[in-house]
Design an enzyme around this catalytic site. Structure first.
Site, PDB file in Angstrom:
ATOM      1  N   ALA A  67     -27.534  13.812  11.704  1.00  0.00           N
ATOM      2  CA  ALA A  67     -28.368  14.426  12.731  1.00  0.00           C
ATOM      3  C   ALA A  67     -28.483  15.917  12.429  1.00  0.00           C
ATOM      4  O   ALA A  67     -27.587  16.501  11.802  1.00  0.00           O
ATOM      5  CB  ALA A  67     -27.723  14.224  14.096  1.00  0.00           C
ATOM      6  N   GLY A 110     -25.190  10.528  11.049  1.00  0.00           N
ATOM      7  CA  GLY A 110     -26.358   9.712  11.401  1.00  0.00           C
ATOM      8  C   GLY A 110     -27.094   9.164  10.184  1.00  0.00           C
ATOM      9  O   GLY A 110     -27.819   8.168  10.293  1.00  0.00           O
ATOM     10  N   GLU A 133     -18.440  13.188  11.901  1.00  0.00           N
ATOM     11  CA  GLU A 133     -18.802  13.778  13.201  1.00  0.00           C
ATOM     12  C   GLU A 133     -17.635  14.452  13.909  1.00  0.00           C
ATOM     13  O   GLU A 133     -17.818  15.436  14.628  1.00  0.00           O
ATOM     14  CB  GLU A 133     -19.383  12.700  14.133  1.00  0.00           C
ATOM     15  CG  GLU A 133     -20.838  12.359  13.859  1.00  0.00           C
ATOM     16  CD  GLU A 133     -21.019  11.161  12.941  1.00  0.00           C
ATOM     17  OE1 GLU A 133     -20.090  10.878  12.145  1.00  0.00           O
ATOM     18  OE2 GLU A 133     -22.077  10.529  13.009  1.00  0.00           O
TER      19      GLU A 133
HETATM   20  N1  CO8 Z   1     -28.217  19.381  10.061  1.00  0.00           N
HETATM   21  C1  CO8 Z   1     -28.960  20.487   9.875  1.00  0.00           C
HETATM   22  N2  CO8 Z   1     -29.074  21.110   8.682  1.00  0.00           N
HETATM   23  C2  CO8 Z   1     -28.389  20.586   7.632  1.00  0.00           C
HETATM   24  C3  CO8 Z   1     -27.596  19.444   7.762  1.00  0.00           C
HETATM   25  C4  CO8 Z   1     -27.538  18.806   9.050  1.00  0.00           C
HETATM   26  N3  CO8 Z   1     -26.853  17.683   9.261  1.00  0.00           N
HETATM   27  N4  CO8 Z   1     -27.044  19.162   6.567  1.00  0.00           N
HETATM   28  C5  CO8 Z   1     -27.476  20.116   5.723  1.00  0.00           C
HETATM   29  N5  CO8 Z   1     -28.283  20.977   6.360  1.00  0.00           N
HETATM   30  C6  CO8 Z   1     -28.952  22.163   5.828  1.00  0.00           C
HETATM   31  C7  CO8 Z   1     -27.992  23.321   5.680  1.00  0.00           C
HETATM   32  O1  CO8 Z   1     -27.813  23.983   6.911  1.00  0.00           O
HETATM   33  C8  CO8 Z   1     -28.686  24.144   4.631  1.00  0.00           C
HETATM   34  O2  CO8 Z   1     -29.714  24.875   5.266  1.00  0.00           O
HETATM   35  P1  CO8 Z   1     -29.951  26.425   4.864  1.00  0.00           P
HETATM   36  O3  CO8 Z   1     -30.398  26.365   3.414  1.00  0.00           O
HETATM   37  O4  CO8 Z   1     -31.037  26.839   5.788  1.00  0.00           O
HETATM   38  O5  CO8 Z   1     -28.655  27.112   5.035  1.00  0.00           O
HETATM   39  C9  CO8 Z   1     -29.361  23.092   3.738  1.00  0.00           C
HETATM   40  O6  CO8 Z   1     -29.408  21.892   4.512  1.00  0.00           O
HETATM   41  C10 CO8 Z   1     -28.576  22.796   2.486  1.00  0.00           C
HETATM   42  O7  CO8 Z   1     -27.254  22.506   2.874  1.00  0.00           O
HETATM   43  P2  CO8 Z   1     -25.980  23.001   2.038  1.00  0.00           P
HETATM   44  O8  CO8 Z   1     -26.228  24.361   1.486  1.00  0.00           O
HETATM   45  O9  CO8 Z   1     -24.778  22.805   2.895  1.00  0.00           O
HETATM   46  O10 CO8 Z   1     -26.063  21.958   0.820  1.00  0.00           O
HETATM   47  P3  CO8 Z   1     -24.874  21.366  -0.048  1.00  0.00           P
HETATM   48  O11 CO8 Z   1     -25.543  20.518  -1.093  1.00  0.00           O
HETATM   49  O12 CO8 Z   1     -23.937  22.415  -0.480  1.00  0.00           O
HETATM   50  O13 CO8 Z   1     -24.059  20.396   0.967  1.00  0.00           O
HETATM   51  C11 CO8 Z   1     -23.846  18.657   2.636  1.00  0.00           C
HETATM   52  C12 CO8 Z   1     -24.665  19.253   1.475  1.00  0.00           C
HETATM   53  C13 CO8 Z   1     -22.469  18.201   2.135  1.00  0.00           C
HETATM   54  C14 CO8 Z   1     -24.648  17.473   3.140  1.00  0.00           C
HETATM   55  C15 CO8 Z   1     -23.619  19.729   3.733  1.00  0.00           C
HETATM   56  O14 CO8 Z   1     -24.877  20.316   4.028  1.00  0.00           O
HETATM   57  C16 CO8 Z   1     -23.083  19.149   5.012  1.00  0.00           C
HETATM   58  O15 CO8 Z   1     -21.862  18.972   5.132  1.00  0.00           O
HETATM   59  N6  CO8 Z   1     -23.954  18.858   5.995  1.00  0.00           N
HETATM   60  C17 CO8 Z   1     -23.526  18.370   7.285  1.00  0.00           C
HETATM   61  C18 CO8 Z   1     -23.073  16.939   7.226  1.00  0.00           C
HETATM   62  C19 CO8 Z   1     -22.641  16.450   8.591  1.00  0.00           C
HETATM   63  O16 CO8 Z   1     -21.709  16.936   9.184  1.00  0.00           O
HETATM   64  N7  CO8 Z   1     -23.342  15.425   9.102  1.00  0.00           N
HETATM   65  C20 CO8 Z   1     -23.069  14.859  10.406  1.00  0.00           C
HETATM   66  C21 CO8 Z   1     -23.974  15.459  11.425  1.00  0.00           C
HETATM   67  S1  CO8 Z   1     -23.604  14.929  13.083  1.00  0.00           S
HETATM   68  C22 CO8 Z   1     -24.375  13.439  13.224  1.00  0.00           C
HETATM   69  O17 CO8 Z   1     -24.987  12.954  12.311  1.00  0.00           O
HETATM   70  C23 CO8 Z   1     -24.277  12.776  14.559  1.00  0.00           C
HETATM   71  C24 CO8 Z   1     -24.997  11.449  14.641  1.00  0.00           C
HETATM   72  C25 CO8 Z   1     -24.867  10.812  16.005  1.00  0.00           C
HETATM   73  C26 CO8 Z   1     -25.616  11.618  17.045  1.00  0.00           C
HETATM   74  C27 CO8 Z   1     -25.781  10.871  18.316  1.00  0.00           C
HETATM   75  C28 CO8 Z   1     -26.326  11.818  19.407  1.00  0.00           C
HETATM   76  C29 CO8 Z   1     -26.309  11.206  20.798  1.00  0.00           C
END
Ligand code: CO8
Length: 259
Positions: A67, A110, A133
């Protein structure tokens, strides 16, 4: 076919290719993308020629990074009660088409839950899967706590969810989280070959079998057996059953008509 902002869609030979396309955000699922997936599913569902939906991520680094965390940051408690991502994934699981997740790169939160809601999952040597999460102070809320346990067992699901660990495609295959593990180069041909096998089957039988497995899994075995029996009774009434059995006897390929 609709034009989308955050998705690429293409229909080719019975397959609806749905590509999540926000590579700059690692295909994070923001509200716009979720709305578009919903619209795409309605479109695919209504198209009689579409038999298989393949979901993949653009950019080669990520299937979907979960998400959109920037949007989650401002969410209020009652907003978690709307059908949202969980409801969308239930629609996906209930789709009468066969759904395949082609996971290359990150499938987190997600994004992983999206793959879990598909019927078949394929991961590459670049895949990284997990439900992190809890790192954000929330829980997997798009079916993850339920589907992961049903797919890999309660112990492994608890381990993955409570530690937030990220596993690679090979381990995902070993524990049964994905069905196939392939190299990145082989991904498209593997997905196409599985879809090709599915396309040879009768669409009504596919739908009934999928329904019996998914619905039967969550209820007591006796009732589930009745679901199977009643589904079979429906299949027995189809022209496709007459054609499938006749084709076998006549030693030729069946020409199923979806009726
Ligand atoms: N949301 C928003 N932006 C994101 C996300 C995300 N989940 N993942 C990556 N991005 C963005 C980063 O902020 C970054 O943006 P910017 O260039 O503007 O700074 C860009 O994508 C590139 O990201 P990274 O520089 O971090 O790229 P890397 O290749 O180094 O790393 C990763 C990639 C490992 C995927 C890292 O970005 C990461 O850890 N992302 C988050 C992963 C995460 O925690 N996911 C779980 C999210 S919570 C969820 O999914 C809940 C679901 C259920 C919800 C139900 C609601 C009721």
């Amino acid at each position: 076919m609709k034009a989308f902002e955050s998705l690429n869609v293409e229909i080719k030979e019975g397959i609806y290719w749905l590509t999540l396309n926000r590579p700059e955000a690692r295909n994070a699922l923001d509200a716009k993308m979720l709305e578009e997936i919903d619209t795409a599913l309605v479109e695919a569902e209504a198209d009689e020629d579409v038999r298989v939906i393949i979901i993949q991520g653009a950019g080669g680094k990520s299937f979907a990074a979960g998400a959109d965390i920037k949007q989650l940051n401002t969410r209020k408690p009652l907003e978690a009660l709307i059908p949202g991502m969980q409801g969308l994934y239930q629609k996906l699981e209930n789709s009468k088409k066969v759904t395949i997740a082609a996971v290359n790169g990150y499938a987190l939160g997600g994004g992983c839950e999206l793959a879990l809601a598909c019927d078949i999952r394929i991961a590459t040597n670049k895949a990284k899967l997990g439900l992190p999460e809890l790192n954000l102070g929330i829980i997997p809320g798009a079916g993850g706590t339920q589907r992961l346990a049903r797919i890999v067992g309660k112990g492994r699901a608890l381990d993955m969810i409570l530690t937030g660990k990220i596993i690679d495609g090979e381990e995902a295959e070993r524990i049964g989280l994905v069905t196939y593990f392939v190299s990145e180069d082989e991904l498209t041909s593997k997905v196409e070959s599985i879809a090709g096998d599915i396309l040879k089957k009768g669409p009504v039988a596919i739908q009934l079998a999928k329904f019996a497995v998914h619905k039967g899994y969550d209820i007591d075995e006796g009732t589930a057996m009745w679901i199977e029996k009643l589904s079979q009774a429906v299949a027995f009434g189809t022209e496709d059953k007459d054609e499938g059995t006749k084709a076998f006897i006549e030693k030729r390929k069946a020409e199923f008509k979806n009726r």
